[in-house]
Design an enzyme around this catalytic site. Structure first.
Site, PDB file in Angstrom:
ATOM      1  N   GLU A  31      25.027  -2.437  49.012  1.00 18.47           N
ATOM      2  CA  GLU A  31      25.884  -3.413  49.680  1.00 18.47           C
ATOM      3  C   GLU A  31      26.428  -4.449  48.700  1.00 18.47           C
ATOM      4  OE1 GLU A  31      24.246  -3.288  54.236  1.00 18.47           O
ATOM      5  OE2 GLU A  31      22.873  -4.017  52.695  1.00 18.47           O
ATOM      6  N   GLU A  52      18.623   2.959  55.145  1.00 14.74           N
ATOM      7  CA  GLU A  52      17.985   2.147  56.190  1.00 14.74           C
ATOM      8  C   GLU A  52      17.498   2.974  57.374  1.00 14.74           C
ATOM      9  OE1 GLU A  52      20.219  -0.912  53.825  1.00 14.74           O
ATOM     10  OE2 GLU A  52      20.480   1.198  54.368  1.00 14.74           O
TER      11      GLU A  52
END
Length: 253
Positions: free
Chosen positions: A107, A127
């Site tokens: 990210e 995730e």
């Protein structure tokens, strides 16, 4: 964490916690935010680079630290994850990716404007493998940086994408040899810094904001930006340098 201005108006932020795969702690997030504050405030710095030491760019948040004493979000109120993933910026950021960039590390890369990576780098949003959601930008930046189905593959399988595949699909601008990573990132920065800094920042802003607008609104935004650029000193310097057949001397004013 280290911060340096090595040459030619470029500042380098280095994540330096290789024993922990450069996982981000709350303190590191605050430090990165502080470094970017310095970049934004320093008129002599026009571009920032973020990179890591060791074999991994960044493994995301330090989950062990978050689960134990002294835990807390590995982000800041203004900057989001790592103090940079959601940061409102005016100056370009280059990610120099020295190895795997996963979870929050990916990210950070997605938040950058340009990416230089070594061949062994990879990009992943694992995730879902831990019953989490990539909420720091992965799920909305990835489909803007990569084709929809590849973004969906990353989000649903949690499996990483190689640097070569990311390069093929446009996430990575430059594939660099292991010992040339920072040199290539600085070279890319030099290409940016050869241009008028205010025009660079306005071009970045209009491009990003224009992506969310229809064509008419985007055209108006670009026209307004050009009207403002016409009022700057550098607007006169560009044509003058061309006529005089010399390199322009940008003032940033």
């Amino acid at each position: 964490m280290t911060f340096a201005v090595p040459h030619n108006r470029t500042a380098v932020i280095t994540i330096d916690r290789p024993a922990a795969r450069n996982a981000i702690t709350p303190e590191m997030a605050s430090r990165i935010e502080e470094y970017w504050d310095r970049i934004e405030a320093d008129d002599s710095v026009w571009v920032g680079i973020i990179t890591g030491t060791g074999p991994v760019f960044c493994a995301g948040a330090d989950l062990k630290r978050m689960a134990g004493e002294g835990g807390g979000p590995a982000g800041t109120e203004r900057g989001g994850f790592a103090g940079i993933a959601d940061r409102v910026r005016t100056k370009p950021l280059i990610a120099a990716v020295n190895g795997p960039a996963v979870a929050g590390g990916c990210e950070i890369v997605l938040a950058a404007d340009l990416v230089v990576a070594v061949p062994r780098a990879s990009f992943g949003l694992p995730e879902v493998k831990r019953s989490l959601v990539a909420a720091a930008g992965g799920l909305y930046h990835t489909p803007r940086a990569l084709p929809r189905n590849l973004a969906m593959e990353m989000a649903l399988t949690g499996d990483p994408v190689s640097a070569e595949r990311a390069f093929t699909h446009g996430l990575v601008n430059v594939l660099a040899e292991e010992d040339r990573l920072l040199d290539e990132a600085l070279s890319l920065s030099d290409r940016i810094c050869a241009n008028a800094p205010l025009a660079v920042r306005e071009s970045r802003r209009v491009l990003l904001e224009g992506m969310a607008l229809d064509e008419h609104a985007a055209r108006s935004l670009a026209a307004e930006s050009m009207s403002w650029i016409r009022t700057t000193e550098d607007f006169a310097e560009g044509p003058r340098a061309f006529v005089e057949k010399r390199a322009p001397q940008w003032s940033g004013r």
